[in-house]
Design a protein around this motif. Structure first.
Motif, PDB file in Angstrom:
ATOM      1  N   LYS A  89       0.834  -1.206   0.000  1.00 39.87           N
ATOM      2  CA  LYS A  89       0.000   0.000   0.000  1.00 39.87           C
ATOM      3  C   LYS A  89       0.863   1.248   0.000  1.00 39.87           C
ATOM      4  O   LYS A  89       0.634   2.193  -0.776  1.00 39.87           O
ATOM      5  CB  LYS A  89      -0.908  -0.007   1.230  1.00 39.87           C
ATOM      6  N   GLU A  90       1.885   1.257   0.854  1.00 37.97           N
ATOM      7  CA  GLU A  90       2.765   2.432   0.925  1.00 37.97           C
ATOM      8  C   GLU A  90       3.564   2.607  -0.363  1.00 37.97           C
ATOM      9  O   GLU A  90       3.802   3.731  -0.803  1.00 37.97           O
ATOM     10  CB  GLU A  90       3.726   2.310   2.111  1.00 37.97           C
ATOM     11  N   ILE A  91       3.944   1.485  -0.970  1.00 37.67           N
ATOM     12  CA  ILE A  91       4.685   1.577  -2.235  1.00 37.67           C
ATOM     13  C   ILE A  91       3.817   2.250  -3.298  1.00 37.67           C
ATOM     14  O   ILE A  91       4.273   3.138  -4.032  1.00 37.67           O
ATOM     15  CB  ILE A  91       5.125   0.174  -2.706  1.00 37.67           C
ATOM     16  N   ARG A  92       2.554   1.846  -3.393  1.00 40.94           N
ATOM     17  CA  ARG A  92       1.649   2.438  -4.386  1.00 40.94           C
ATOM     18  C   ARG A  92       1.441   3.927  -4.147  1.00 40.94           C
ATOM     19  O   ARG A  92       1.366   4.720  -5.095  1.00 40.94           O
ATOM     20  CB  ARG A  92       0.317   1.696  -4.371  1.00 40.94           C
ATOM     21  N   GLU A  93       1.324   4.317  -2.868  1.00 38.35           N
ATOM     22  CA  GLU A  93       1.156   5.740  -2.560  1.00 38.35           C
ATOM     23  C   GLU A  93       2.384   6.540  -3.003  1.00 38.35           C
ATOM     24  O   GLU A  93       2.257   7.634  -3.572  1.00 38.35           O
ATOM     25  CB  GLU A  93       0.915   5.915  -1.056  1.00 38.35           C
ATOM     26  N   VAL A  94       3.558   5.990  -2.736  1.00 40.91           N
ATOM     27  CA  VAL A  94       4.785   6.670  -3.125  1.00 40.91           C
ATOM     28  C   VAL A  94       4.896   6.745  -4.649  1.00 40.91           C
ATOM     29  O   VAL A  94       5.305   7.774  -5.205  1.00 40.91           O
ATOM     30  CB  VAL A  94       6.013   5.940  -2.532  1.00 40.91           C
ATOM     31  N   MET A  95       4.520   5.689  -5.332  1.00 39.16           N
ATOM     32  CA  MET A  95       4.589   5.691  -6.793  1.00 39.16           C
ATOM     33  C   MET A  95       3.631   6.721  -7.379  1.00 39.16           C
ATOM     34  O   MET A  95       3.926   7.356  -8.389  1.00 39.16           O
ATOM     35  CB  MET A  95       4.278   4.304  -7.341  1.00 39.16           C
TER      36      MET A  95
END
Length: 458
Positions: A89-95
């Motif tokens: 989830k955090e990876i997608r937000e950062v992307m």
């Protein structure tokens, strides 16, 4: 009421290691093999051609700092991302943030600390964004990325190996920290130069450890009438505890102890081996460093006299990797005692050194045509592989095929000893050599001169 600190008003003082964090390449300490004039990483940074990359190195050598310097130098947005606390989830937000930045013409560097802690799914989540250039990924890891980073992601990143800092580099950093305003300059800390060298040796290549130790010593120093702070040897030794007694300011004792361990095992003295092992581990030496040296010893000093020695050494290394200290101390003890009691042979070491000298002296020596592969018609026309003898087709599984170049055809590098199991290997080797000698003489026919015995590999 606001608390007063040694650095002025306010209680939220950053640790010295954070305050001394370099902000430019010129301030950065160490890694001259990458950042020296004309070196590859420096050219990439100065040319603003930053690829996705992975920094691999021990703690405290500047992996995070270097990523921040790169982001500042290239005017890119910098997103600091921890593999310990983040998921898909955090990876997608950062992307998504990176994609938004790209629409406004701004590049984004995503720095992932401890990237080896991500699982395959998490690492794969970065792939499409790295491939289409939405982000420049900079990962940091203390583990070998060949094993800990997915091959698909690794193939899209340039790996740069960062080395532990030299003792002189750490000493220079500590001197700066004593006088600079952002460091301990306002405190007026005074220390003898050999005490700074002692801290540098204690830190074992880790700048963060060195600066934290300096800060602790300064905070425990003696206040002088003029307001300055004097740090004595006694105070420093209390701060760094046992290690200061075991590793001298030049770092020589580190090498003395590993030499003592190696020579004790070589001389079949398990008691001395265990003692020197404990001296190193209790001083804070990394168990994996000791384990690597034991693995080397297993082949260099035991070899085929006891082939199981290498198995024991590698198993001890794996135990150290899985468990760490203090649990792995007993596994290293088992390996050290085994090495000390095993029969000894350095025949493999001398074989390699002899072959190495010849290899370096004759780098252009061509591979004999008879043992070259011939996957194309052209190669077969050029006689690649012509006359090759397939050993498995022979009744004795032996042939008279010459595999060394003509200039080295009678060279012998491996000369087995009569120790342990190597005596059996030696007997087998003599049988093989006698068989080849006999059959070569038969092939040569009557009246031909007998081939000379092999020359030593010297």
């Amino acid at each position: 009421m606001e608390q007063t600190t040694l650095w002025g008003q306010g209680g939220g003082v950053q640790p010295l290691a954070d305050r001394m964090r370099p902000k430019t390449l010129e301030e950065f300490v160490g890694q001259q093999h990458l950042l020296g004039p004309g070196k590859v990483l420096r050219r990439l940074i100065e040319g603003d051609h930053i690829p996705s990359m992975i920094f691999w190195g021990p703690p405290g050598v500047g992996k995070t700092t270097l990523a921040r310097i790169i982001a500042g130098r290239t005017k890119a947005a910098f997103i600091d991302f921890s593999a310990v606390t983040s998921g898909i989830k955090e990876i997608r937000e950062v992307m998504q943030r990176a994609q938004d930045n790209r629409r406004f013409g701004e590049n984004t560097i995503v720095f992932v600390d401890e990237i080896h802690r991500f699982n395959k799914a998490q690492q794969d989540a970065f792939l499409p964004f790295v491939e289409k250039g939405s982000i420049v990924l900079i990962g940091a890891t203390t583990e070998n990325p060949s094993f800990e980073v997915n091959s698909a992601l690794l193939s899209r990143c340039k790996v740069f190996v960062l080395h532990a800092l030299e003792q002189g580099e750490l000493a220079g950093l500590l001197k700066r920290a004593l006088v600079e305003q952002r460091g301990l300059g306002p405190m007026g800390v005074r220390m003898e130069e050999d005490l700074l060298d002692m801290i540098a040796a204690f830190a074992n290549g880790d700048a963060r450890t060195a600066l934290s130790t300096l800060e602790m010593a300064a905070l425990n120093g003696d206040m002088q009438p003029d307001g300055s702070i004097q740090v004595s040897r006694e105070t420093l030794e209390q701060c760094i505890s046992r290690k200061s007694l075991l590793y001298d300011k030049k770092g020589e004792e580190h090498y003395n102890l590993i030499s003592a361990l190696h020579k004790s095992m070589r001389n079949s003295d398990p008691d001395a081996g265990v003692y020197w092992l404990c001296r190193m581990l209790e001083a804070g030496e990394a168990p994996l460093y000791v384990a690597r040296r034991v693995v080397r010893f297993a082949s260099e000093d035991v070899g085929l006299a006891d082939p199981r020695a290498l198995e024991v050494a590698v198993a001890a290394y794996q135990a150290c990797h899985f468990l760490g200290m203090p649990e792995c101390g007993v596994h290293l003890t088992q390996a050290v005692v085994y090495m000390a009691l095993a029969p000894k042979s350095n025949a493999l070491y001398t074989a390699y050194e002899g072959a190495r000298r010849d290899a370096l002296a004759q780098l252009a020596e061509p591979v004999p045509l008879v043992i070259r592969n011939a996957p194309t018609d052209l190669m077969r026309q050029l006689h690649y592989g012509k006359g090759y003898q397939y050993a498995h087709d022979a009744p004795d599984k032996l042939t008279t095929l010459q595999c060394l170049p003509d200039s080295l055809k009678d060279r012998r590098y491996y000369r087995p000893t009569d120790q342990g199991m190597e005596a059996q290997y030696g007997e087998r080797l003599e049988q093989i050599r006698a068989w080849k000698e006999e059959h070569r003489d038969k092939e040569a026919g009557p009246g031909s001169e007998k081939r000379p015995r092999g020359e030593p590999g010297t």
